[in-house]
Scaffold this active site. Structure first.
Site, PDB file in Angstrom:
ATOM      1  N   LYS A  88     -21.937  20.245   8.827  1.00 18.27           N
ATOM      2  CA  LYS A  88     -21.154  19.567   9.869  1.00 18.27           C
ATOM      3  C   LYS A  88     -20.596  18.262   9.326  1.00 18.27           C
ATOM      4  O   LYS A  88     -19.940  17.516  10.038  1.00 18.27           O
ATOM      5  CB  LYS A  88     -22.038  19.290  11.092  1.00 18.27           C
ATOM      6  CG  LYS A  88     -22.420  20.553  11.849  1.00 18.27           C
ATOM      7  CD  LYS A  88     -23.141  20.237  13.159  1.00 18.27           C
ATOM      8  CE  LYS A  88     -23.507  21.539  13.873  1.00 18.27           C
ATOM      9  NZ  LYS A  88     -24.278  21.300  15.107  1.00 18.27           N
TER      10      LYS A  88
ATOM     11  N   ASP B  28     -18.851   7.257  -2.314  1.00 15.55           N
ATOM     12  CA  ASP B  28     -17.668   7.255  -3.184  1.00 15.55           C
ATOM     13  C   ASP B  28     -17.139   5.847  -3.509  1.00 15.55           C
ATOM     14  O   ASP B  28     -16.727   5.603  -4.648  1.00 15.55           O
ATOM     15  CB  ASP B  28     -16.541   8.110  -2.586  1.00 15.55           C
ATOM     16  CG  ASP B  28     -16.787   9.599  -2.781  1.00 15.55           C
ATOM     17  OD1 ASP B  28     -17.616   9.955  -3.644  1.00 15.55           O
ATOM     18  OD2 ASP B  28     -16.147  10.396  -2.081  1.00 15.55           O
TER      19      ASP B  28
ATOM     20  N   HIS C 118     -19.325  16.908  -8.424  1.00 18.23           N
ATOM     21  CA  HIS C 118     -20.531  17.733  -8.493  1.00 18.23           C
ATOM     22  C   HIS C 118     -20.335  19.025  -7.694  1.00 18.23           C
ATOM     23  O   HIS C 118     -20.828  20.076  -8.070  1.00 18.23           O
ATOM     24  CB  HIS C 118     -21.733  16.930  -7.975  1.00 18.23           C
ATOM     25  CG  HIS C 118     -21.458  16.141  -6.728  1.00 18.23           C
ATOM     26  ND1 HIS C 118     -20.382  15.279  -6.614  1.00 18.23           N
ATOM     27  CD2 HIS C 118     -22.083  16.093  -5.525  1.00 18.23           C
ATOM     28  CE1 HIS C 118     -20.385  14.738  -5.417  1.00 18.23           C
ATOM     29  NE2 HIS C 118     -21.395  15.212  -4.727  1.00 18.23           N
ATOM     30  N   ARG C 119     -19.602  18.929  -6.588  1.00 11.12           N
ATOM     31  CA  ARG C 119     -19.354  20.116  -5.756  1.00 11.12           C
ATOM     32  C   ARG C 119     -18.484  21.119  -6.527  1.00 11.12           C
ATOM     33  O   ARG C 119     -18.727  22.311  -6.553  1.00 11.12           O
ATOM     34  CB  ARG C 119     -18.667  19.657  -4.464  1.00 11.12           C
ATOM     35  CG  ARG C 119     -19.095  20.411  -3.247  1.00 11.12           C
ATOM     36  CD  ARG C 119     -18.832  19.625  -1.965  1.00 11.12           C
ATOM     37  NE  ARG C 119     -19.908  18.707  -1.705  1.00 11.12           N
ATOM     38  CZ  ARG C 119     -19.822  17.395  -1.792  1.00 11.12           C
ATOM     39  NH1 ARG C 119     -18.693  16.805  -2.075  1.00 11.12           N
ATOM     40  NH2 ARG C 119     -20.890  16.656  -1.582  1.00 11.12           N
TER      41      ARG C 119
ATOM     42  N   ASP D 182     -26.572  21.101  -0.487  1.00 11.54           N
ATOM     43  CA  ASP D 182     -27.357  19.880  -0.307  1.00 11.54           C
ATOM     44  C   ASP D 182     -27.038  19.018  -1.513  1.00 11.54           C
ATOM     45  O   ASP D 182     -27.101  19.469  -2.651  1.00 11.54           O
ATOM     46  CB  ASP D 182     -28.856  20.156  -0.200  1.00 11.54           C
ATOM     47  CG  ASP D 182     -29.542  18.963   0.471  1.00 11.54           C
ATOM     48  OD1 ASP D 182     -29.158  18.614   1.603  1.00 11.54           O
ATOM     49  OD2 ASP D 182     -30.434  18.363  -0.145  1.00 11.54           O
TER      50      ASP D 182
HETATM   51  P1  IMP Z   1     -26.743  16.155   2.854  1.00 13.82           P
HETATM   52  O1  IMP Z   1     -25.896  16.521   4.019  1.00 13.82           O
HETATM   53  O2  IMP Z   1     -28.190  16.024   3.161  1.00 13.82           O
HETATM   54  O3  IMP Z   1     -26.480  17.052   1.675  1.00 13.82           O
HETATM   55  O4  IMP Z   1     -26.286  14.679   2.487  1.00 13.82           O
HETATM   56  C1  IMP Z   1     -25.568  14.382   1.372  1.00 13.82           C
HETATM   57  C2  IMP Z   1     -25.353  12.868   1.294  1.00 13.82           C
HETATM   58  O5  IMP Z   1     -25.206  12.527  -0.075  1.00 13.82           O
HETATM   59  C3  IMP Z   1     -24.051  12.452   1.975  1.00 13.82           C
HETATM   60  O6  IMP Z   1     -24.246  12.070   3.316  1.00 13.82           O
HETATM   61  C4  IMP Z   1     -23.618  11.279   1.107  1.00 13.82           C
HETATM   62  O7  IMP Z   1     -24.299  10.120   1.499  1.00 13.82           O
HETATM   63  C5  IMP Z   1     -24.103  11.693  -0.276  1.00 13.82           C
HETATM   64  N1  IMP Z   1     -23.056  12.456  -0.982  1.00 13.82           N
HETATM   65  C6  IMP Z   1     -23.042  13.781  -1.273  1.00 13.82           C
HETATM   66  N2  IMP Z   1     -21.909  14.133  -1.892  1.00 13.82           N
HETATM   67  C7  IMP Z   1     -21.172  13.014  -1.971  1.00 13.82           C
HETATM   68  C8  IMP Z   1     -19.868  12.756  -2.488  1.00 13.82           C
HETATM   69  O8  IMP Z   1     -19.127  13.636  -2.956  1.00 13.82           O
HETATM   70  N3  IMP Z   1     -19.461  11.477  -2.399  1.00 13.82           N
HETATM   71  C9  IMP Z   1     -20.221  10.481  -1.870  1.00 13.82           C
HETATM   72  N4  IMP Z   1     -21.416  10.677  -1.343  1.00 13.82           N
HETATM   73  C10 IMP Z   1     -21.901  11.949  -1.394  1.00 13.82           C
END
Ligand code: IMP
Length: 202
Positions: free
Chosen positions: A9, A156, A181-182, A70
């Site tokens: 989400k 970012d 990373h994605r 994640d």
């Molecule tokens: P998740 O929903 O538990 O996977 O939370 C991932 C969290 O990692 C996000 O809310 C961001 O704070 C951080 N994060 C993950 N990917 C990115 C990115 O591409 N840019 C900046 N922050 C990221």
């Protein structure tokens, strides 16, 4: 266009998945576009566990194949923190600004050469009736001294990717999507995508 369900989400992630999957002529449908899907609690202690929780719970709810991501930021000078707690590092309200402020405060006296960090993304692909599979991607860089830039989301504005002088939030979506990373996790998934029955033919 074929569709694929992404168990998130998070609007920043959902936008990036739309852009990334468009290159494969796939429409990435996030949970914001589906009605009545509850939040999955991230009770795992690793990225892999949390990605599996999200993908498997939504896949069994919908009886459809689902991909979950994640991801998080790991800072060497903070022993890998914020790590799995990246989204809620400064508290449960998941404020990007508060998370950034907390990181910058903790790194206050840390010099340039010791500000190395990386983003990590673990993708879990859950197909009802099959074992979940995982794909991992990284993006290496360092933490800036102050936030700059308006693009992207999360950390970012304070993350300077290796080989760049700007923060991730100063890069265009195309530039970020080429090195993130994605993107790198998706490259791993790409190889097996055609072999798996995870696409919805509608
Ligand atoms: P998740 O929903 O538990 O996977 O939370 C991932 C969290 O990692 C996000 O809310 C961001 O704070 C951080 N994060 C993950 N990917 C990115 C990115 O591409 N840019 C900046 N922050 C990221």
């Amino acid at each position: 266009m074929k569709k694929i369900i992404i168990a998130t989400k998070n609007k920043g992630k959902a936008k990036e998945f739309k852009e990334l999957f468009a290159a494969y002529e796939l429409d990435a449908i996030s949970l914001n576009e589906l009605d009545g899907i509850p939040d999955v609690e991230e009770t795992g202690s690793t990225f892999k566990e949390n990605a599996a929780l999200k993908a498997e719970q939504i896949a069994s709810m919908l009886s459809l194949p689902v991909i979950a991501d994640d991801s998080g930021l790991m800072i060497d000078a903070l022993d890998g923190k914020p790590g799995v707690y990246s989204a809620r590092y400064a508290g449960e309200d998941k404020s990007d600004q508060a998370n950034i402020d907390k990181v910058l405060t903790e790194l206050h006296n840390v010099p340039e050469t010791k500000r190395t960090a990386h983003f990590i993304c673990v993708l879990a692909v859950a197909v009802p009736g099959s074992a979940t599979t995982y794909y991992i991607g990284y993006c290496h860089g360092r933490i800036a001294h102050s936030p700059i830039g308006k693009n992207g989301f999360g950390y970012d504005p304070i993350f300077i990717p290796k080989g760049f002088q700007q923060t991730m939030a100063q890069l265009s979506p195309e530039e970020k999507n080429a090195i993130s990373h994605r993107r790198n996790a998706l490259k791993e998934l790409e190889a097996s995508l055609n072999k798996q029955d995870i696409l919805l033919d509608r």
